[in-house]
Design a protein around this motif. Structure first.
Motif, PDB file in Angstrom:
ATOM      1  N   ALA A   1      54.792  75.654  25.208  1.00 21.52           N
ATOM      2  CA  ALA A   1      53.346  75.824  25.381  1.00 21.52           C
ATOM      3  C   ALA A   1      53.080  76.648  26.629  1.00 21.52           C
ATOM      4  O   ALA A   1      53.917  76.730  27.540  1.00 21.52           O
ATOM      5  CB  ALA A   1      52.652  74.464  25.496  1.00 21.52           C
ATOM      6  N   THR A   2      51.904  77.249  26.663  1.00 18.55           N
ATOM      7  CA  THR A   2      51.444  78.006  27.834  1.00 18.55           C
ATOM      8  C   THR A   2      50.253  77.288  28.439  1.00 18.55           C
ATOM      9  O   THR A   2      49.317  76.914  27.721  1.00 18.55           O
ATOM     10  CB  THR A   2      51.040  79.436  27.440  1.00 18.55           C
ATOM     11  N   PHE A   3      50.293  77.098  29.747  1.00 17.14           N
ATOM     12  CA  PHE A   3      49.192  76.480  30.484  1.00 17.14           C
ATOM     13  C   PHE A   3      48.446  77.597  31.189  1.00 17.14           C
ATOM     14  O   PHE A   3      49.007  78.322  32.006  1.00 17.14           O
ATOM     15  CB  PHE A   3      49.744  75.465  31.481  1.00 17.14           C
ATOM     16  N   ASP A   4      47.157  77.757  30.862  1.00 16.80           N
ATOM     17  CA  ASP A   4      46.395  78.905  31.327  1.00 16.80           C
ATOM     18  C   ASP A   4      45.098  78.439  31.993  1.00 16.80           C
ATOM     19  O   ASP A   4      44.727  77.256  31.924  1.00 16.80           O
ATOM     20  CB  ASP A   4      46.083  79.824  30.136  1.00 16.80           C
ATOM     21  N   TYR A   5      44.401  79.368  32.629  1.00 17.87           N
ATOM     22  CA  TYR A   5      43.116  79.100  33.279  1.00 17.87           C
ATOM     23  C   TYR A   5      42.187  80.249  32.939  1.00 17.87           C
ATOM     24  O   TYR A   5      42.445  81.400  33.297  1.00 17.87           O
ATOM     25  CB  TYR A   5      43.301  78.976  34.793  1.00 17.87           C
TER      26      TYR A   5
ATOM     27  N   PHE B   1      40.856  74.953  32.448  1.00 15.32           N
ATOM     28  CA  PHE B   1      42.259  75.032  32.063  1.00 15.32           C
ATOM     29  C   PHE B   1      42.374  75.026  30.540  1.00 15.32           C
ATOM     30  O   PHE B   1      41.527  74.494  29.820  1.00 15.32           O
ATOM     31  CB  PHE B   1      43.038  73.860  32.649  1.00 15.32           C
ATOM     32  N   LEU B   2      43.480  75.583  30.053  1.00 16.42           N
ATOM     33  CA  LEU B   2      43.711  75.666  28.617  1.00 16.42           C
ATOM     34  C   LEU B   2      45.199  75.546  28.344  1.00 16.42           C
ATOM     35  O   LEU B   2      46.012  76.276  28.915  1.00 16.42           O
ATOM     36  CB  LEU B   2      43.191  77.000  28.065  1.00 16.42           C
ATOM     37  N   LEU B   3      45.546  74.604  27.478  1.00 16.92           N
ATOM     38  CA  LEU B   3      46.929  74.445  27.036  1.00 16.92           C
ATOM     39  C   LEU B   3      47.011  74.942  25.597  1.00 16.92           C
ATOM     40  O   LEU B   3      46.275  74.479  24.730  1.00 16.92           O
ATOM     41  CB  LEU B   3      47.337  72.969  27.123  1.00 16.92           C
TER      42      LEU B   3
ATOM     43  N   ILE C   1      46.830  80.344  36.760  1.00 13.57           N
ATOM     44  CA  ILE C   1      46.719  78.963  37.242  1.00 13.57           C
ATOM     45  C   ILE C   1      46.507  78.976  38.754  1.00 13.57           C
ATOM     46  O   ILE C   1      47.254  79.613  39.493  1.00 13.57           O
ATOM     47  CB  ILE C   1      47.992  78.170  36.885  1.00 13.57           C
ATOM     48  N   PRO C   2      45.462  78.293  39.249  1.00 13.23           N
ATOM     49  CA  PRO C   2      45.213  78.292  40.699  1.00 13.23           C
ATOM     50  C   PRO C   2      46.360  77.644  41.478  1.00 13.23           C
ATOM     51  O   PRO C   2      47.055  76.758  40.960  1.00 13.23           O
ATOM     52  CB  PRO C   2      43.926  77.458  40.827  1.00 13.23           C
ATOM     53  N   ARG C   3      46.528  78.087  42.700  1.00 10.94           N
ATOM     54  CA  ARG C   3      47.487  77.432  43.577  1.00 10.94           C
ATOM     55  C   ARG C   3      47.052  75.991  43.817  1.00 10.94           C
ATOM     56  O   ARG C   3      45.847  75.705  43.875  1.00 10.94           O
ATOM     57  CB  ARG C   3      47.589  78.178  44.912  1.00 10.94           C
ATOM     58  N   PRO C   4      47.989  75.057  43.976  1.00 10.48           N
ATOM     59  CA  PRO C   4      47.617  73.656  44.178  1.00 10.48           C
ATOM     60  C   PRO C   4      46.676  73.435  45.356  1.00 10.48           C
ATOM     61  O   PRO C   4      45.847  72.520  45.325  1.00 10.48           O
ATOM     62  CB  PRO C   4      48.967  72.966  44.403  1.00 10.48           C
TER      63      PRO C   4
END
Length: 222
Positions: free
Chosen positions: A92-96, A101-103, A125-128
């Protein structure tokens, strides 16, 4: 699909209050600093009572708009089915996008090997330090292993859980480090074994036996 069960019997009078029994399905990645396990299955069991957990090996992907912090509850904000044997569902790809957010299923996936699942964090994806987020693997619909997300990270989860049981003060999906828990008992589902019974004795020790109809008054395998 094989169904598994764990019957838990509480014969201890030494634990204060109403203890919560937690089953942890620890993936190998949670034995490093990169991921945390969760209290995967939980149930309050009063002294003298028994409870049976049941599950199937049904994997999934999930994400949360918060980071991983030991002892805090991990709450999924979205999920996808996963299958380590499927080229369409092993990654899966985790996106923003557009402030959320979008998985989503990965467009390019590794060859499925029946043993691993992959999540790739996009560069968006934003930095933590800006906006924490995390991804995880679910087992039978509940999070089992979670890791902090960040731009361009790749997460590889090896699907060989080691099961443990522990009693104390736990919440469902609470993030835990098995190495720091006390009085845990490993649960060995050997080949051909699909059900176990575990007893927390009046001496506050664990006994484990095969099967679900074990007599708590009978000596059990340590």
């Amino acid at each position: 699909m094989t169904s598994y069960s764990l019957t838990v019997i509480n014969e201890s009078e030494l634990m204060q209050g109403s203890p919560t029994f937690a089953v942890v399905a620890e993936l190998p990645e949670a034995r490093t600093a990169s991921a945390l396990s969760t209290a995967w299955l939980t149930q309050v069991i009063h002294p003298g009572n028994r409870y049976t957990f049941t599950w199937e090996i049904d994997w999934g992907f999930a994400w949360s708009a918060s980071g991983t912090v030991k002892d805090y509850e991990w709450v999924a904000n979205g999920a996808l089915p996963a299958d380590p044997a499927s080229s369409a569902q092993c990654a899966a790809t985790f996106d923003y996008m557009s402030g959320d957010f979008l998985l989503k299923p990965a467009t390019q996936t590794p060859a499925p090997n029946n043993d691993q699942l992959w999540i790739e964090d996009s560069s968006a994806i934003p930095r933590p330090s800006v906006q924490p987020s995390s991804v995880g693997i679910t087992l039978n619909g509940q999070p089992a292993c979670v890791a902090d997300a960040g731009p361009n990270l790749e997460h590889i989860f090896t699907l060989h859980p080691t099961y443990y049981i522990v009693a104390g003060s736990f919440k469902q999906s609470q993030m835990v480090d098995v190495a720091t828990l006390t009085q845990t008992q490993e649960l060995e589902y050997d080949d051909g074994v699909a059900s176990l019974t575990v007893v927390l004795t009046d001496a506050n020790t664990w006994n484990v036996a095969h099967g679900t109809l074990a007599d708590p008054a009978r000596p059990l395998r340590q």
